[in-house]
Design a protein around this motif. Sequence first.
Motif, PDB file in Angstrom:
ATOM      1  N   ASN A   1     -14.027 -17.608  -2.250  1.00 27.62           N
ATOM      2  CA  ASN A   1     -13.871 -18.176  -0.906  1.00 27.62           C
ATOM      3  C   ASN A   1     -12.513 -17.832  -0.326  1.00 27.62           C
ATOM      4  O   ASN A   1     -11.509 -17.801  -1.038  1.00 27.62           O
ATOM      5  N   SER A   2     -12.474 -17.615   0.998  1.00 29.95           N
ATOM      6  CA  SER A   2     -11.194 -17.351   1.648  1.00 29.95           C
ATOM      7  C   SER A   2     -10.392 -18.649   1.713  1.00 29.95           C
ATOM      8  O   SER A   2     -10.962 -19.740   1.829  1.00 29.95           O
ATOM      9  N   LEU A   3      -9.082 -18.526   1.580  1.00 27.40           N
ATOM     10  CA  LEU A   3      -8.215 -19.701   1.658  1.00 27.40           C
ATOM     11  C   LEU A   3      -8.108 -20.155   3.103  1.00 27.40           C
ATOM     12  O   LEU A   3      -8.044 -19.329   4.024  1.00 27.40           O
ATOM     13  N   MET A   4      -8.095 -21.468   3.307  1.00 26.79           N
ATOM     14  CA  MET A   4      -7.964 -22.001   4.668  1.00 26.79           C
ATOM     15  C   MET A   4      -6.641 -21.579   5.289  1.00 26.79           C
ATOM     16  O   MET A   4      -6.577 -21.229   6.453  1.00 26.79           O
ATOM     17  N   ASP A   5      -5.575 -21.625   4.500  1.00 27.41           N
ATOM     18  CA  ASP A   5      -4.250 -21.239   4.984  1.00 27.41           C
ATOM     19  C   ASP A   5      -3.988 -19.802   4.545  1.00 27.41           C
ATOM     20  O   ASP A   5      -3.786 -19.528   3.370  1.00 27.41           O
ATOM     21  N   GLN A   6      -4.000 -18.873   5.489  1.00 28.00           N
ATOM     22  CA  GLN A   6      -3.782 -17.467   5.180  1.00 28.00           C
ATOM     23  C   GLN A   6      -2.297 -17.085   5.232  1.00 28.00           C
ATOM     24  O   GLN A   6      -1.931 -15.970   4.895  1.00 28.00           O
ATOM     25  N   ALA A   7      -1.427 -18.007   5.651  1.00 29.64           N
ATOM     26  CA  ALA A   7       0.015 -17.755   5.720  1.00 29.64           C
ATOM     27  C   ALA A   7       0.648 -18.114   4.376  1.00 29.64           C
ATOM     28  O   ALA A   7       1.243 -19.173   4.214  1.00 29.64           O
ATOM     29  N   GLN A   8       0.507 -17.227   3.410  1.00 32.13           N
ATOM     30  CA  GLN A   8       0.969 -17.498   2.049  1.00 32.13           C
ATOM     31  C   GLN A   8       2.238 -16.724   1.706  1.00 32.13           C
ATOM     32  O   GLN A   8       2.340 -15.538   2.003  1.00 32.13           O
ATOM     33  N   THR A   9       3.185 -17.400   1.077  1.00 32.36           N
ATOM     34  CA  THR A   9       4.316 -16.734   0.447  1.00 32.36           C
ATOM     35  C   THR A   9       3.791 -16.214  -0.886  1.00 32.36           C
ATOM     36  O   THR A   9       3.117 -16.947  -1.611  1.00 32.36           O
ATOM     37  N   TRP A  10       4.077 -14.965  -1.215  1.00 35.84           N
ATOM     38  CA  TRP A  10       3.442 -14.360  -2.386  1.00 35.84           C
ATOM     39  C   TRP A  10       4.391 -13.439  -3.137  1.00 35.84           C
ATOM     40  O   TRP A  10       5.409 -13.018  -2.625  1.00 35.84           O
ATOM     41  N   ARG A  11       4.032 -13.149  -4.389  1.00 40.41           N
ATOM     42  CA  ARG A  11       4.722 -12.142  -5.163  1.00 40.41           C
ATOM     43  C   ARG A  11       3.721 -11.423  -6.058  1.00 40.41           C
ATOM     44  O   ARG A  11       2.695 -11.970  -6.435  1.00 40.41           O
ATOM     45  N   GLY A  12       4.041 -10.172  -6.361  1.00 37.57           N
ATOM     46  CA  GLY A  12       3.159  -9.354  -7.172  1.00 37.57           C
ATOM     47  C   GLY A  12       3.385  -9.562  -8.656  1.00 37.57           C
ATOM     48  O   GLY A  12       4.454 -10.008  -9.087  1.00 37.57           O
ATOM     49  N   LEU A  13       2.376  -9.240  -9.428  1.00 37.23           N
ATOM     50  CA  LEU A  13       2.447  -9.308 -10.890  1.00 37.23           C
ATOM     51  C   LEU A  13       2.583  -7.872 -11.392  1.00 37.23           C
ATOM     52  O   LEU A  13       1.792  -7.007 -11.046  1.00 37.23           O
ATOM     53  N   LEU A  14       3.603  -7.623 -12.192  1.00 39.53           N
ATOM     54  CA  LEU A  14       3.866  -6.278 -12.686  1.00 39.53           C
ATOM     55  C   LEU A  14       3.285  -6.082 -14.079  1.00 39.53           C
ATOM     56  O   LEU A  14       3.292  -6.994 -14.897  1.00 39.53           O
ATOM     57  N   ARG A  15       2.782  -4.889 -14.323  1.00 41.93           N
ATOM     58  CA  ARG A  15       2.272  -4.563 -15.654  1.00 41.93           C
ATOM     59  C   ARG A  15       3.430  -4.364 -16.611  1.00 41.93           C
ATOM     60  O   ARG A  15       4.459  -3.802 -16.245  1.00 41.93           O
ATOM     61  N   GLU A  16       3.246  -4.814 -17.822  1.00 44.17           N
ATOM     62  CA  GLU A  16       4.248  -4.625 -18.856  1.00 44.17           C
ATOM     63  C   GLU A  16       4.176  -3.181 -19.353  1.00 44.17           C
ATOM     64  O   GLU A  16       3.100  -2.668 -19.633  1.00 44.17           O
ATOM     65  N   GLU A  17       5.311  -2.524 -19.442  1.00 43.96           N
ATOM     66  CA  GLU A  17       5.368  -1.159 -19.994  1.00 43.96           C
ATOM     67  C   GLU A  17       5.357  -1.251 -21.518  1.00 43.96           C
ATOM     68  O   GLU A  17       6.022  -2.096 -22.099  1.00 43.96           O
ATOM     69  N   VAL A  18       4.583  -0.403 -22.168  1.00 46.58           N
ATOM     70  CA  VAL A  18       4.533  -0.387 -23.628  1.00 46.58           C
ATOM     71  C   VAL A  18       5.211   0.835 -24.200  1.00 46.58           C
ATOM     72  O   VAL A  18       5.399   1.815 -23.631  1.00 46.58           O
TER      73      VAL A  18
END
Length: 65
Positions: free
Chosen positions: A48-65
């Motif tokens: 479902n789409s969020l009612m509040d689309q004005a979100q503060t966000w950050r990305g998730l980075l892949r761990e380097e192996v």
Amino acid sequence: MTTTDWFPPDTKPIHIGEYQISFVDCGWQYEWAAWWDGSQWRDKEGGNSLMDQAQTWRGLLREEV
């Protein structure tokens, strides 16, 4: 988990996928996982789409192996 810096709501993600969002509800701050589908925030992939689309966000980075 490694993450990017926080981005304001007017900056949208470039890539489709899962992100961490931060929001305040009744005076409490929460961090939550949300899905960006390329045009709107959703509660999960294909969800479902969020009612509040004005979100503060950050990305998730892949761990380097």
